[in-house]
Scaffold this motif. Structure first.
Motif: not given
Length: 276
Positions: A45-46, A142, A146
């Protein structure tokens, strides 16, 4: 045949077909490329991406180099001698753009071309706080979702990232050059300047995302579908399947070498060569 014409861009295709294909593509279920890129189990994720770096910077950008063995002139002219030369010179510039954190995801098919050692030898020498090279076990989907933008040369990552709503900076002359949904560079000076991502339009419209999704479906047909009765597409085969395929092909040619003249690929190639 991999290039897209204006006719291709306007072609009407069922949304059901497109959506079914794209969903499978991003689950790693359509071809060799998608399996090695999107079926990996380590997701980001970020927050996780930003924690890879000592400090947060102005932007977080993904750089996707090509397989070094690929021909950089197969889809027209290019700025560099080959994709390894392109990679080295890009990395040297990224080091100097210190207000951007750069994530590098090596091409998922480098294993197929035995390029691990080549890239590792060079990558081990990269000592820069603003550059991180991701493991092949990382899920590419993913990562794309992000980051702020994606950088490449000519690859299909152009339409993959656009379909996911990420703006791409890529070389102007490629199989998707008829499209206007990515930022283009045509010379080295322009490339190095645009890598700074100053006054850059990061927005991707819904219309462009939908077009990119359609092109993903069309590209799969162009790149992997073959009507040849002898020379089959080998890219989605395992090494065991490849060995079996080559053995069968060799036996066929030993029995009757003239069968090569019946190959659709051979006839098309002969026609092109003689027309030059």
């Amino acid at each position: 045949k991999y290039s897209f014409t204006k006719k291709d861009l306007k072609k009407k295709i069922s949304n059901i077909k497109i959506n079914n294909f794209v969903n499978k593509k991003f689950k790693g279920l359509t071809d060799r490329d998608s399996k090695r890129a999107h079926k990996q189990k380590y997701f980001f994720d970020r927050y996780k991406l930003e924690k890879l770096f000592p400090q947060k910077k102005r932007h977080l950008v993904l750089f996707c180099p090509h397989v070094f063995s690929d021909s950089c002139s197969a889809t027209g002219k290019f700025l560099y001698r080959d994709y390894f030369d392109y990679y080295i010179k890009t990395i040297n510039i990224l080091k100097k753009i210190e207000d951007i954190n750069w994530i590098i995801k090596m091409h998922p098919n480098r294993e197929f071309y035995n390029e691990y050692e080549v890239s590792k030898k060079f990558n081990d020498k990269i000592k820069s706080d603003n550059i991180q090279i991701l493991s092949d076990k990382c899920n590419t989907l993913s990562v794309i979702k992000n980051v702020d933008a994606v950088v490449t040369a000519k690859g299909s990552i152009i339409i993959e990232a656009t379909a996911l709503g990420k703006k791409v900076l890529a070389y102007k002359y490629n199989r998707f050059e008829k499209c206007n949904f990515f930022s283009k560079y045509s010379n080295e000076k322009e490339y190095f300047n645009k890598l700074k991502f100053k006054n850059f339009n990061f927005k991707v419209s819904r219309k462009d995302r939908e077009l990119a999704r359609k092109l993903l479906y069309q590209y799969s047909l162009k790149a992997y579908k073959t009507n040849d009765n002898l020379l089959k597409d080998e890219r989605n085969k395992t090494k065991k399947q490849l060995n079996q395929y080559y053995n069968n092909l060799l036996q066929t040619l030993k029995k009757n070498k003239n069968v090569i003249y019946e190959s659709v690929y051979y006839r098309n190639l002969k026609k092109k060569v003689l027309s030059k």
